[in-house]
Design an enzyme around this catalytic site. Sequence first.
Site, PDB file in Angstrom:
ATOM      1  N   CYS A 231       5.270   5.876  -4.883  1.00 45.89           N
ATOM      2  CA  CYS A 231       5.330   4.961  -4.207  1.00 45.89           C
ATOM      3  C   CYS A 231       3.711   4.829  -3.576  1.00 45.89           C
ATOM      4  CB  CYS A 231       6.037   5.276  -2.802  1.00 45.89           C
ATOM      5  SG  CYS A 231       7.735   5.482  -3.654  1.00 45.89           S
TER       6      CYS A 231
ATOM      7  N   ARG B 137      16.108  -1.711  -5.191  1.00 45.07           N
ATOM      8  CA  ARG B 137      17.012  -1.417  -5.512  1.00 45.07           C
ATOM      9  C   ARG B 137      18.191  -0.282  -4.777  1.00 45.07           C
ATOM     10  NH1 ARG B 137      15.618   3.919  -5.707  1.00 45.07           N
ATOM     11  NH2 ARG B 137      14.172   3.478  -4.921  1.00 45.07           N
TER      12      ARG B 137
ATOM     13  N   ILE C  66      10.795  -2.278   6.194  1.00 44.66           N
ATOM     14  CA  ILE C  66      12.640  -1.532   7.024  1.00 44.66           C
ATOM     15  C   ILE C  66      12.957  -1.281   5.944  1.00 44.66           C
ATOM     16  CG2 ILE C  66      12.970  -1.369   9.027  1.00 44.66           C
ATOM     17  CD1 ILE C  66      10.552  -2.866  10.263  1.00 44.66           C
TER      18      ILE C  66
END
EC number: 2.1.1.45
Length: 264
Positions: A146, A21, A208
Amino acid sequence: MKQYLDLLNRVLTEGTEKSDRTGTGTISVFGHQMRFNLDEGFPCLTTKKLHLKSIIYELLWFLQGDTNAKYLQEHGVRIWNEWADENGDLGHIYGYQWRSWPDYDGGFIDQISEAVETIKHNPDSRRIIVSAWNVADLKNMNLPPCHAFFQFYVADGRLSLQLYQRSADIFLGVPFNIASYALLLQMMAQVTGLKAGEFIHTLGDAHIYLNHLDQVKLQLSREPRALPQMKINPDVKSIYDFQFEDFELVNYDPHPHIAGIVAV
């Protein structure tokens, strides 16, 4: 912490490069679990220094049900600034869902209070869950959660907590999340008269960011050190009465801080 370094290594060796995103790009794996026994120390990363002040104030902010960044800013914590509007508001994020989940009768459900009471009076329940993932309310959140939901488990006088995190920024976010939920576990154990057991961290999309690869490799070159201990004021009996001064991290000897850019 070996569990965390093993995760970094796994993503570097097995991960798939993906778009995201933010437009930054990631290396990602799907599905990973880490376990931390709090008898072995408080899981605060030692291969880089963490800003514990931010972790504690953010957790207290969640528990207050607050969703405005002004409280954090007043205490020198800036980790939510990128998502706050001009008035500091963040919408119906974690604190709102934890403490004021809307019900169908026009009222609200305080999930934290219900969890405390269930742990005390029905510890064998398999429904001691707190969720921040309110599908009907996602449109009213500046950043969808999250770390989406967590569950408590009581056995042999010990309280354990498992967190499901749908999206895990391994370099910047996950170290904060580990320490935050381990601290929440200790706090909940104290106010329910139990001993803190295990924190289990289950990750969905564990990634990552591509602009963190050099920092990750530096971190992997460092030898983990002994974990610190988190001391909590034993006089606090309510989950809502904790103050910043009630916490002391002792014997924390980390490697130096490693900076990284937050992907917004």
